[in-house]
Each structure stands twice: as C-alpha cells, then as structure tokens.
Design a protein around this motif. Structure first.
Motif, mmCIF file in Angstrom:
data_model
loop_
_atom_site.group_PDB
_atom_site.id
_atom_site.type_symbol
_atom_site.label_atom_id
_atom_site.label_comp_id
_atom_site.label_asym_id
_atom_site.label_seq_id
_atom_site.Cartn_x
_atom_site.Cartn_y
_atom_site.Cartn_z
ATOM 1 N N LEU A 140 -47.450 -48.220 -15.646
ATOM 2 C CA LEU A 140 -47.341 -48.849 -16.967
ATOM 3 C C LEU A 140 -47.957 -50.245 -16.942
ATOM 4 N N ALA A 141 -47.737 -50.975 -15.824
ATOM 5 C CA ALA A 141 -48.314 -52.310 -15.711
ATOM 6 C C ALA A 141 -49.838 -52.239 -15.737
ATOM 7 N N VAL A 142 -50.385 -51.235 -15.036
ATOM 8 C CA VAL A 142 -51.842 -51.077 -15.041
ATOM 9 C C VAL A 142 -52.336 -50.735 -16.447
ATOM 10 N N GLY A 185 -54.898 -53.019 -18.516
ATOM 11 C CA GLY A 185 -56.240 -52.491 -18.697
ATOM 12 C C GLY A 185 -56.530 -51.966 -20.082
ATOM 13 N N GLY A 186 -55.501 -51.586 -20.819
ATOM 14 C CA GLY A 186 -55.742 -51.005 -22.125
ATOM 15 C C GLY A 186 -56.096 -49.539 -22.014
ATOM 16 N N LEU A 216 -47.056 -34.687 -17.410
ATOM 17 C CA LEU A 216 -47.229 -34.659 -15.958
ATOM 18 C C LEU A 216 -46.651 -35.909 -15.318
ATOM 19 N N LEU A 217 -46.855 -37.051 -15.982
ATOM 20 C CA LEU A 217 -46.419 -38.305 -15.378
ATOM 21 C C LEU A 217 -44.905 -38.433 -15.337
ATOM 22 N N THR A 218 -44.224 -37.839 -16.333
ATOM 23 C CA THR A 218 -42.787 -38.095 -16.435
ATOM 24 C C THR A 218 -41.931 -36.899 -16.037
ATOM 25 N N SER A 251 -53.324 -40.859 -9.218
ATOM 26 C CA SER A 251 -54.715 -40.666 -9.639
ATOM 27 C C SER A 251 -54.988 -41.373 -10.958
ATOM 28 N N ALA A 252 -53.947 -41.512 -11.811
ATOM 29 C CA ALA A 252 -54.166 -42.246 -13.065
ATOM 30 C C ALA A 252 -54.387 -43.731 -12.787
ATOM 31 N N ILE A 253 -53.619 -44.289 -11.823
ATOM 32 C CA ILE A 253 -53.814 -45.700 -11.468
ATOM 33 C C ILE A 253 -55.239 -45.911 -10.989
#
Lengths: 89, 325
Positions: free
Chosen positions: B170-172, B176-177, B255-257, B305-307
């Motif tokens: 979430l911070a990334v 980054g937007g 997938l993330l949650t 992988s999202a980061i």
C-alpha cells in the motif's frame, strides 16, 4: 571422513573470500554480478557438502532455492541495465 | 573441528555486514550485501534453523537482489560524474541534511541494541517454550514444529506479518500512484530470454509448491513458497508479460487479500463457534493449515510481484522522461 568434509568447506569458504576481491574492485556492474553468481554456486556447493557432513538432506532444499532464484538476478541485470552504456559507476 | 567453519563463517558474516555499510560506492555495497545474505544463510544452517535459511536464501538472493539492482539503476544517473558542480552541490546539501537522520539512526540503533541485550538477558533457562510446543505438536495437525508454531500456536503473529507485507505494498501504491502501474508492457522479442522464462516458470512453480507442501513435515512453508511464486511474477514482468498490471482490478485485489482475508474469516468463525481466535479443531487442523498456507503464498507472491512491477514501471517512465528532455 569428517576432516575431509571440513577441509572442503573451509576451502570453499576461502573461495568466497577470494571472490570478494572482484566485488571490491569491480570495475563494471557485470563483473560484480558474475562474482555474486560465483558466490551462489560456491554457497550451493557448501550447502551440499554440509548436507553430507551433518547428514541432513533438507539442506538440499536451501541449495535448490539459491539455484532457481540465481537466474532472476542475471535477467534483472540484463533487462534493467540494458540501455545504460557507462555502467562503471 | 567444526569450530573452524563456524569461526570463519562468523568472521565472514560480520566483515561483510560492516563492509556493505561502509563501502564507498553504492554498487559495492549492494553486491557485498548479496554476499552477506549468503553468509547469513549458511550461519542459519549452522544454528540448525533451516526454515530461516530457506527464507533468507529466497528473499536475499531473489527478491531483494532484483529490487536492489532496480534501485541501483535509478540512483546511478542522478549524479553524473562529469558534472562536478552538480556533484559538489549534491554532496554539500547531503552533508547538511544528513545530521538529523544520522542522529536518529544512531539513537534507534542504540535503543535496538539495548532491547536485544535485554531479550538475551531474559532468555529463560531450559529452552523456554520449546518443551510446551513439543508436547502439543500432535494436536497441531503438522509435524514440523516451526510450521506448528507459525500457523497454529502463534497464528495471530503470522496473520499480522501478512498484513505487514500488504501495508508495504500500500505504501508503494501511495508513493507511486496507480497510473504507472497499469501501463501495459511489450512482450520481449529476445528468443533467449523467452526460452529462459519458459523454462524457469514451471520450475519455480513446482519447487514453490513442493516447499509449501513439505512445510508440513520439514523446513519450508508459505513465505518461502510465496517468494518463489512471486519470482515467477517478476520473471514474467521482466520478460514483458506484466500480468499483474494487465489483470482486471478486482482480480488483483482478490489475489492480494485472499490470504489475509481467509485467515481472518476462519479465525472469527472459530471464535463464533466458541473457541479462541485462530483455534482450529485438531481433527481438521492439518488440512486447514495447508489451505491457509496455499492462499497466503498466493497473496505473498502477488504482493511481491506487484511491488516489483510498480517500482520497475516508475523507473522506466523516469528514463523516458530523461531521454526526451
């Protein structure tokens, strides 16, 4: 037999120490990356010898983890630094 | 005799840690840090903590390595060596603004050392809770004591750890937007890269699944498998198939949650049934832990992988801006 294992492990560890010289000198990022790959390979060798020395085969899983992930660094370097010419910095 | 190995390893690890902090160049620091990761993994094995060694190997050699290389690329062009005026100005402003961060860092380090000393001081004799965990092991549903502690006895801590990864993502996102993230990539034309990716994707998937399953009886588990599966995402992203960016928004969020969410829903269900939070019935504990671990590994893989995808996209865009100006 134990003495043999220990001599091999110490020899491999000293190999890593020697490789540090190339990490320190460089000059290019690619040189340093190749040394890191050498460390990975040497580390796997140490792990396999340790697996024999300690008689614990689960150490081979750690070796495989290093092995399959080593390719990521190389691809990342090639892709990420592809467009940069002067990579001596 | 094995004292030689341990001594050499200890000296090597401490030397590498110091050097990676003190090395004059950023590239030296980064590559010395990789070597430090290797020495640390070997040290964990000498301490008989194979689970930690696998995690260290996966995160230091795989995920952190890629992130660091990406960061190096972003840092390198900022200070051109030719332009001395800029460099001087940069270093000047750096020495000025660095005092407060340094003070904070040293204060934090001192505090951390004190806390660590206190923790070591207070280690109970006779191994603490090891015996208690050992006697309850048959009820946990798994045979590996590490997995039993992580996913059954101390499941709450593990749940929070998964939350930490999500918060990092979430911070990334916040920094980054979302616009850069959803930029579709171009599939790579390089035949060698294609073949390497086609070969390594199934290998990574299989070995990750193996580590996930073996976590029941031996060293392995969700975090290690998650890193290996996340490596698939990073590999595909580098090859020009940024599937994380291309998949529909709801699927990515799911997938993330899914790991965190399923864990929590399960915990509250058992609480509603009259037990404590995360108290599984011993009869189903084994299969429940396997399901939780699988979903957790999927979430961790997606988050990692999202980061990487987001950070890498930002770097590429910055390059484009630089080249056009």
């Amino acid at each position: 037999m134990d003495v043999f294992f220990i001599i091999v492990i110490v020899f491999l560890l000293l190999n890593i120490v020697m490789g540090l010289f190339r990490v320190w000198r460089g000059p290019a990022v690619a040189d340093r990356l190749l040394t890191t790959q050498l460390f990975g390979t040497t580390g796997m060798a140490i792990l396999m010898v340790l697996a024999g020395y300690l008689g614990e085969l689960t150490l081979l899983n750690v070796a495989i983890t290093f092995n399959v992930l080593a390719i990521l660094l190389v691809i990342s370097l090639v892709k990420v630094w592809k467009n940069k010419k002067g990579e001596t910095k | 005799m094995s004292l030689i190995i341990d001594g050499l390893l200890a000296i090597l690890a401490i030397y590498l840690a110091l050097q990676s902090l003190l090395a004059p160049r950023l590239t030296q620091s980064v590559f010395l840090f990789f070597a430090f990761g290797l020495a640390l993994a070997l040290a964990w094995i000498r301490l008989a903590a194979v689970d930690v060694a696998i995690t260290e190997a996966a995160i230091a050699a795989g995920f952190l390595g890629v992130l660091f290389l990406d960061a190096l690329r972003d840092f390198a062009p900022r200070i051109p060596a030719k332009n001395e005026a800029v460099q001087k100005q940069y270093s000047k402003s750096q020495t000025k603004s660095l005092f407060l961060p340094r003070l904070t860092l040293w204060a934090g380090l001192g505090l951390f050392l004190l806390i660590a000393l206190e923790a070591v001081w207070k280690i109970p004799e006779g191994g603490g809770l090891t015996a208690a965990a050992g006697t309850l092991l048959p009820e946990s549903g798994v045979e590996n004591p590490v997995t039993a502690v992580l996913l059954n006895f101390r499941a709450y801590d593990t749940w929070l750890e998964m939350g930490v990864i999500l918060i990092g993502l979430l911070a990334v996102f916040a920094a980054g937007g979302k616009m850069a993230y959803r930029k579709p990539g171009v599939a790579s034309q390089d035949p060698l890269l294609r073949q390497v990716i086609l070969f390594f994707t199934p290998v990574l998937f299989l070995f990750g699944a193996f580590l996930l399953y073996i976590g029941k009886t031996g060293p392995g588990g969700a975090f290690q498998a998650g890193v290996l599966w996340g490596a698939i995402g990073i590999l595909l992203h580098l090859g020009g198939w940024p599937f994380i960016a291309l998949m529909p928004r709801w699927l990515g969020q799911l997938l993330l949650t899914v790991g965190l969410g399923f864990f929590l829903v399960l915990g509250f269900l058992f609480m509603a049934a009259g037990g404590a939070l995360f108290e599984y019935p011993p009869a189903y504990a084994g299969i429940l832990i396997l399901i939780i671990e699988t979903l957790a590994a999927i979430s961790i893989a997606a988050a990692l992988s999202a980061i990487f995808a987001l950070l890498n996209q930002i770097g590429e865009e910055a390059d484009e801006i630089e080249s056009t100006t």
